[in-house]
Design a protein around this motif. Sequence first.
Motif, PDB file in Angstrom:
ATOM      1  N   LYS A   1      13.642  -0.287  -5.389  1.00 40.06           N
ATOM      2  CA  LYS A   1      12.872   0.395  -4.348  1.00 40.06           C
ATOM      3  C   LYS A   1      11.903  -0.595  -3.702  1.00 40.06           C
ATOM      4  N   GLN A   2      11.592  -0.332  -2.412  1.00 37.64           N
ATOM      5  CA  GLN A   2      10.615  -1.176  -1.734  1.00 37.64           C
ATOM      6  C   GLN A   2       9.242  -0.981  -2.366  1.00 37.64           C
ATOM      7  N   ILE A   3       8.500  -2.072  -2.485  1.00 38.14           N
ATOM      8  CA  ILE A   3       7.149  -1.959  -3.038  1.00 38.14           C
ATOM      9  C   ILE A   3       6.225  -1.348  -1.986  1.00 38.14           C
ATOM     10  N   GLY A   4       5.044  -0.944  -2.409  1.00 37.54           N
ATOM     11  CA  GLY A   4       4.083  -0.345  -1.492  1.00 37.54           C
ATOM     12  C   GLY A   4       3.319  -1.400  -0.726  1.00 37.54           C
ATOM     13  N   PHE A   5       2.314  -0.975   0.018  1.00 36.02           N
ATOM     14  CA  PHE A   5       1.517  -1.882   0.839  1.00 36.02           C
ATOM     15  C   PHE A   5       0.360  -2.486   0.038  1.00 36.02           C
ATOM     16  N   GLY A   6      -0.094  -3.637   0.473  1.00 42.26           N
ATOM     17  CA  GLY A   6      -1.279  -4.251  -0.110  1.00 42.26           C
ATOM     18  C   GLY A   6      -0.976  -5.318  -1.140  1.00 42.26           C
ATOM     19  N   GLY A   7      -1.948  -6.226  -1.314  1.00 46.29           N
ATOM     20  CA  GLY A   7      -1.785  -7.330  -2.250  1.00 46.29           C
ATOM     21  C   GLY A   7      -1.617  -6.906  -3.691  1.00 46.29           C
TER      22      GLY A   7
END
Length: 221
Positions: A5-11
């Motif tokens: 799955k695609q990871i979420g936003f942010g560092g």
Amino acid sequence: DKEGKQIGFGGGELSKIYKIDISNLDGRVKNAKFTIASDVKNPLCGPEGASAIYGPQKGATPEMIEILDKNLDHLAKIIKRDLGKDIKDLPGAGAAGGLGAALMAFLGAEFRLGIDLIIELVKLEDKMAESDIVVTGEGMTDYQTLYGKVPLGIARVAKKHNKPVICISGSLGEGYEELYYNGIEALFSIVNRPMSLEEAVKRGEGLLEKITINVFKTYLM
């Protein structure tokens, strides 16, 4: 991530990256040339990297900075493994929170200091040769200016032509004194008394005019 799955936003999400898939990248990228025009040349990670240098400016705590730096290091390792590009220590990789590294890794972008590009475009060398004094400035002048921001670039060109450089900025922050040893003769803040940032911005034009008058009256003496 490990589940595909695609990871979420942010560092904070970067540590979850398991593999990078660029099979859907637009094919036209291969036939295009990309140039990064950046005002800083920081690497992606480490004590001079994106997290350590610019994290505090954005409100990151020391704990957050450590996590972000580790996550960017993880990203660099995955990029090297999956894309065959070692971007971790390249100058400019740490620009804009790591956007420099992304552009180099995915678009094959060439890094240029923005000020060098602008100097060429506006033929600053020619103008500098005909000038008596050079005035530059920025929002805040501090130790970060030494990483390749506009006043430093201007000063280096001026030094070649033996022209004196004055820097007039919104404020002078930590470490600005180092610029005395890098081609800038004098530095001034437009703020003339204690005031909030909001007031300084609102009165910016008038404050700039007043300090400029005083600077040039002194110069003409």
